[in-house]
Design an enzyme around this catalytic site. Structure first.
Site, short mmCIF file in Angstrom:
data_model
loop_
_atom_site.label_atom_id
_atom_site.label_comp_id
_atom_site.label_asym_id
_atom_site.label_seq_id
_atom_site.Cartn_x
_atom_site.Cartn_y
_atom_site.Cartn_z
N ASP A 36 17.21 1.05 -4.47
CA ASP A 36 16.63 -0.27 -4.24
C ASP A 36 16.61 -0.52 -2.74
O ASP A 36 17.33 0.15 -1.97
CB ASP A 36 17.47 -1.36 -4.93
CG ASP A 36 16.68 -2.63 -5.19
OD1 ASP A 36 16.28 -2.87 -6.33
OD2 ASP A 36 16.45 -3.39 -4.22
N ASN A 89 10.50 1.94 -11.64
CA ASN A 89 10.54 0.53 -12.02
C ASN A 89 10.28 -0.45 -10.88
O ASN A 89 9.88 -1.59 -11.15
CB ASN A 89 11.93 0.24 -12.62
CG ASN A 89 12.17 -1.22 -12.87
OD1 ASN A 89 11.57 -1.82 -13.76
ND2 ASN A 89 13.03 -1.82 -12.07
N TYR A 155 -1.54 -8.21 -7.98
CA TYR A 155 -0.59 -7.75 -8.99
C TYR A 155 -1.33 -7.17 -10.20
O TYR A 155 -1.00 -6.09 -10.69
CB TYR A 155 0.31 -8.91 -9.42
CG TYR A 155 1.42 -8.52 -10.37
CD1 TYR A 155 2.62 -8.03 -9.89
CD2 TYR A 155 1.26 -8.63 -11.75
CE1 TYR A 155 3.65 -7.67 -10.76
CE2 TYR A 155 2.27 -8.28 -12.62
CZ TYR A 155 3.46 -7.79 -12.12
OH TYR A 155 4.47 -7.43 -12.98
N LYS A 159 -1.07 -3.22 -11.64
CA LYS A 159 -0.56 -2.88 -12.97
C LYS A 159 -1.64 -2.21 -13.83
O LYS A 159 -1.32 -1.32 -14.64
CB LYS A 159 0.00 -4.13 -13.65
CG LYS A 159 1.23 -4.69 -12.93
CD LYS A 159 2.34 -3.65 -12.78
CE LYS A 159 3.59 -4.22 -12.14
NZ LYS A 159 4.69 -3.24 -12.06
N ILE A 188 9.72 -12.06 -18.41
CA ILE A 188 11.10 -11.78 -18.79
C ILE A 188 12.04 -12.67 -18.00
O ILE A 188 11.84 -12.92 -16.81
CB ILE A 188 11.45 -10.29 -18.52
CG1 ILE A 188 10.41 -9.37 -19.19
CG2 ILE A 188 12.85 -9.97 -18.99
CD1 ILE A 188 10.32 -9.50 -20.70
#
Length: 250
Positions: A36, A89, A155, A159, A188
Site C-alpha cells: 500500500d 486490489n 472511475y 473499471k 461497501i
C-alpha cells in the site's frame, strides 16, 4: 486452512477490502505480502495478522509506478519463495465531477492507479506464475464495470477497462494454468465511506442503487475473493463476479 503455505500478494492492503482479504488469506494458512502507499496503516495490518498467528510482511508501493510493482513482486518471491495468488486490489474513487469538469490531473491520477496499476500487477505477476506452472489473479473491478454513475466518468472508465483487461488476460493465459477473474463490488461499508463528511446526505441515494436495500460489508467481498482464488473456482476464467446487492441486475 485451504490456502496453507500459499503465497499471496494483496495491493491496497492498508484498509478496506484489501486489509480484509489479507487477513482472511492469512487465517486460511497463506503467507501474505501486503502492499500500500500508506506505510503506517500497512504496518499495523501486518502486526494484526502476526498477532493472530499468521505470516505477513509489508512493502510500501505506488501501484502506478512500474519500478515499485516490479520490486514488490520480486521481494514477495525473495521472501516467500514463490507467488501463488495476487489480489490486484488498489484503487481510488476520484471525486464526483461531471465529465467536462474533471481536471486533467485528476483524470490522469485515477487512470494511473485504477487501470495502469492493475495492468502492472498483471505484467509483473504473470511471468513468475508462468515459470512455476500456474497461479491465480483476482482483480478488484466494481459494479461500475457493468453500469455507470453520473459524476464518476474517470472511475467508470477505469473499471470498465479493468473488466476488459481481466477477460483479455484470462483468455491469453488460461492454457498456462493461470486463472484471472474479477470481483465487482457495489457500495461497501469501508472506513473511507463511514468517514465521508456528507454520508448522511449520500447514504439514501446509495441505498437506492441496491435492490437488497442495504450496502455491502467488507467480509462479503472478501468471501468472494477467497472463493475465486480457491480450487472451488478452478474452471472460472475471465469472470466478473458481482457482489452488489442486485445493483447491476435491476
Amino acid at each position: 486452512m485451504q490456502f496453507q503455505d500459499k503465497v499471496v500478494l494483496v495491493t491496497g492492503a492498508a484498509g478496506g477490502i484489501g486489509a480484509g482479504t489479507a487477513a482472511a488469506f492469512a487465517r486460511e494458512g497463506a503467507k501474505v505480502m501486503l502492499a500500500d502507499i500508506d506505510a503506517d496503516q500497512g504496518g499495523q495490518r501486518v502486526a494484526e495478522v502476526e498477532a493472530a498467528g499468521g505470516q505477513a510482511a509489508f512493502r510500501r508501493c505506488d501501484v502506478s509506478k512500474s519500478e515499485d510493482m516490479r520490486a514488490l513482486v520480486e521481494e514477495t518471491i525473495a521472501r516467500f519463495g514463490r507467488l501463488d495468488i495476487l489480489h490486484n486490489n488498489a484503487g481510488i474513487s476520484g471525486g464526483t465531477d461531471f465529465t467536462a469538469d474533471i481536471s486533467e490531473d485528476d483524470w490522469d491520477r485515477v487512470i494511473a492507479i485504477n487501470l495502469k496499476g492493475v495492468w502492472l500487477g498483471l505484467k509483473y505477476a504473470i511471468p513468475p506464475m508462468l515459470e512455476q506452472g500456474g497461479g491465480v489473479i483476482v482483480n478488484t473491478a466494481s459494479a461500475l464495470a457493468l453500469t455507470v454513475l453520473p459524476g464518476s466518468a474517470h472511475y467508470n472508465a477505469t473499471k470498465h477497462a479493468v473488466a476488459g483487461l481481466t477477460k483479455t488476460a484470462a483468455t491469453e493465459y488460461a492454457r498456462h494454468s493461470i486463472r484471472i477473474n474479477a470481483v465487482c463490488p457495489g457500495v461497501i461499508r469501508t472506513a473511507m465511506l463511514q468517514n465521508a463528511p456528507n454520508l448522511a446526505e449520500l447514504e439514501p441515494r446509495l441505498l437506492a442503487l441496491h435492490p437488497a436495500g442495504r450496502l455491502g460489508e467488507v467480509e462479503e467481498v472478501v468471501n468472494a475473493v477467497l472463493w475465486l482464488a480457491s480450487d472451488g473456482a478452478s474452471f472460472m476464467h475471465g469472470s466478473l463476479m458481482t457482489v452488489d446487492g442486485g445493483w447491476t441486475a435491476a
